[in-house]
Design an enzyme around this catalytic site. Structure first.
Site, short mmCIF file in Angstrom:
data_model
loop_
_atom_site.label_atom_id
_atom_site.label_comp_id
_atom_site.label_asym_id
_atom_site.label_seq_id
_atom_site.Cartn_x
_atom_site.Cartn_y
_atom_site.Cartn_z
N ARG A 40 0.83 -1.22 0.00
CA ARG A 40 0.00 0.00 0.00
C ARG A 40 0.86 1.26 0.00
NH1 ARG A 40 -5.02 -1.74 3.96
NH2 ARG A 40 -6.49 -2.15 2.28
N LYS A 205 -15.60 -14.41 7.34
CA LYS A 205 -17.04 -14.35 7.63
C LYS A 205 -17.94 -14.26 6.41
CE LYS A 205 -16.91 -12.05 12.09
NZ LYS A 205 -17.19 -10.73 12.67
N GLY A 355 -6.88 -6.04 0.73
CA GLY A 355 -5.67 -5.98 1.53
C GLY A 355 -5.08 -7.35 1.78
N GLY A 379 -12.52 -4.02 1.38
CA GLY A 379 -13.90 -3.56 1.59
C GLY A 379 -14.34 -2.63 0.48
C1 3PG Z 1 -8.61 -1.75 4.80
O1 3PG Z 1 -7.66 -2.28 5.38
O2 3PG Z 1 -9.51 -2.44 4.27
C2 3PG Z 1 -8.65 -0.27 4.67
O3 3PG Z 1 -7.46 0.32 5.05
C3 3PG Z 1 -9.82 0.28 5.46
O4 3PG Z 1 -9.65 -0.02 6.83
P1 3PG Z 1 -10.93 -0.17 7.76
O5 3PG Z 1 -11.66 -1.41 7.30
O6 3PG Z 1 -10.40 -0.28 9.16
O7 3PG Z 1 -11.79 1.07 7.56
#
Ligand code: 3PG
Ligand code: MG
Length: 398
Positions: A40, A205, A355, A379
């Protein structure tokens, strides 16, 4: 939507540019000060280099982990500042607070072409607050540090957070190159995916993936399910899963999905079942229908890898999110590795979303260039594919 190129064309020399990045990197399980995957950080370098080389005063902000709205040394961005400096080839100045006196002083002292990283945004409750006024007050403080704002934090565009959603309402705002590239790829696979379209989902999940399963199921030829979430599906088929991860309240939903899918959801046929969640646990490969009651499944087995590889091979479009097992522990990495290798062999266009799966590709030493695109957002890419409006993108469009 205005872009970084528009900003560079306007001229940034001597101007303060606030860049929202997603520097939320993983650390070694055995040494919490060592970054285990800097993907990242690397992904946002082109934006930072372009601004630095054009003479901007570059002020970078990011979150790391999920601290609870107050400083917590466990989640400091200090090691990230060091790594970013190494990758940029000049030291990065690090502010020990986010919008406090240290940050204000560092911003005031910044020279043209220098890069400053502020401490973790989530050390302030204003970043993630559901209260517009609380978020707004924090956004005012952040916005005061910049003359322009660039969002290149694709991994966070699905969050309605101050630095993502409220700051762009306060400053001239531009989309960075990473955000633009990610959106272009996701648009390509969501608007007109070339068939066969195969989706591979893993991770812990079902509940996290339910919305994306529901929205993708009508579009895909095959949906392969591995990782912790497969056990809730196996249970829905009437099998016992021992001590494996199980979401009891999702079993009925999984049963409905399986019947709606009419054979298009493919589940593992064997699993690596261990005595405990540990690198030295006793473990054996067992049929997915015969998991012993005192064991937990920590990876998919070799017959499942072969079955999944066969479904993956003809794909013209492929999206993968979530590891097939606990790939961070060597005895449970083969499933993720096998599936990832199968994905690298397709002729079609493959997208690794997320990620964890992106980190898996790199930590397992796979060839990154063998994938069509490796996203920095888990996400965020899932919510994009669900067809949701992402607050960070909406804010850049306004
Ligand atoms: C992730 O790791 O998916 C992003 O950096 C967002 O992090 P978060 O899910 O804690 O908002
Ligand atoms: Mg995440």
């Amino acid at each position: 939507m205005k872009t970084l190129d528009d900003l560079l064309a306007e001229g940034v020399s001597g101007r303060r540019v606030l860049v929202r990045a997603d520097l939320n990197v993983p650390f070694e399980k055995t040494d919490a000060s060592v970054i285990s995957d800097d993907g990242r950080i690397r992904a946002v370098l082109p934006t930072l280099v372009a601004l630095r080389d054009a003479g901007a005063k570059v002020i970078v902000c990011s979150h790391l982990g999920r601290p609870k709205g107050a400083p917590d040394p466990k989640y400091t961005l200090a090691p990230v500042a060091t790594r970013l400096g190494e990758l940029l080839g000049n030291p990065v100045i690090f502010a020990s607070d986010t919008v406090g006196p240290a940050a204000a002083e560092a911003v005031g002292a910044l020279l043209d072409g220098q890069v400053l990283l502020l401490e973790n945004l989530r050390f302030d409750e204003g970043e993630t607050s559901k209260d517009d006024a609380v978020r707004g007050a924090f956004a005012d403080q952040l916005a005061a540090f910049g003359d322009a704002y660039v969002d290149d934090a694709f991994g966070a565009v699905h969050r309605k957070h101050a630095s993502v959603y409220d700051v762009p309402a306060r400053l001239p705002h531009y989309a960075g190159g990473l955000v633009l590239r990610e959106v272009e790829v996701l648009k390509r696979i969501s608007e007109n995916p070339e068939q066969p379209y195969v989706v591979v989902l893993g991770g812990a999940k079902v509940s996290d993936k339910l919305a994306v399963i529901q929205s993708l199921l009508p579009k895909v030829d095959k949906l392969l399910v591995g990782g912790g979430m497969c056990f809730t599906f196996l249970k829905a088929q009437g099998h016992e899963v021992g001590k494996s991860l199980l979401e009891d309240d999702m079993v009925a939903t999984c049963r409905d999905l399986l019947s709606e899918a009419r054979g298009r959801i493919v589940l593992p046929v064997d699993v690596v079942a261990a005595t405990q969640f540990s690198i030295d646990a006793i473990h054996d490969t067992v049929p997915a229908t015969e998991i012993p009651e005192d064991r937990l499944g920590l990876d998919i087995g070799p017959r499942s890898v072969a079955l999944f590889a066969e479904a993956i091979a003809p794909a013209k479009t492929l999206f993968w999110n979530g590891p097939m097992g606990v790939f961070e522990l060597a005895p449970f990495a083969a499933g993720t590795r096998g599936v990832a290798e199968a994905i690298t062999k397709i002729d079609g266009f493959s997208v690794v979303g997320g990620g964890d799966s992106a980190a898996a590709v790199r930590t397992l030493g796979l060839d990154e260039s063998a994938f069509g695109h490796i996203s920095t957002g888990g996400g965020a890419s899932l919510e994009y594919l669900e067809g949701k409006t992402l607050p960070g993108l909406a804010a850049l469009e306004d």
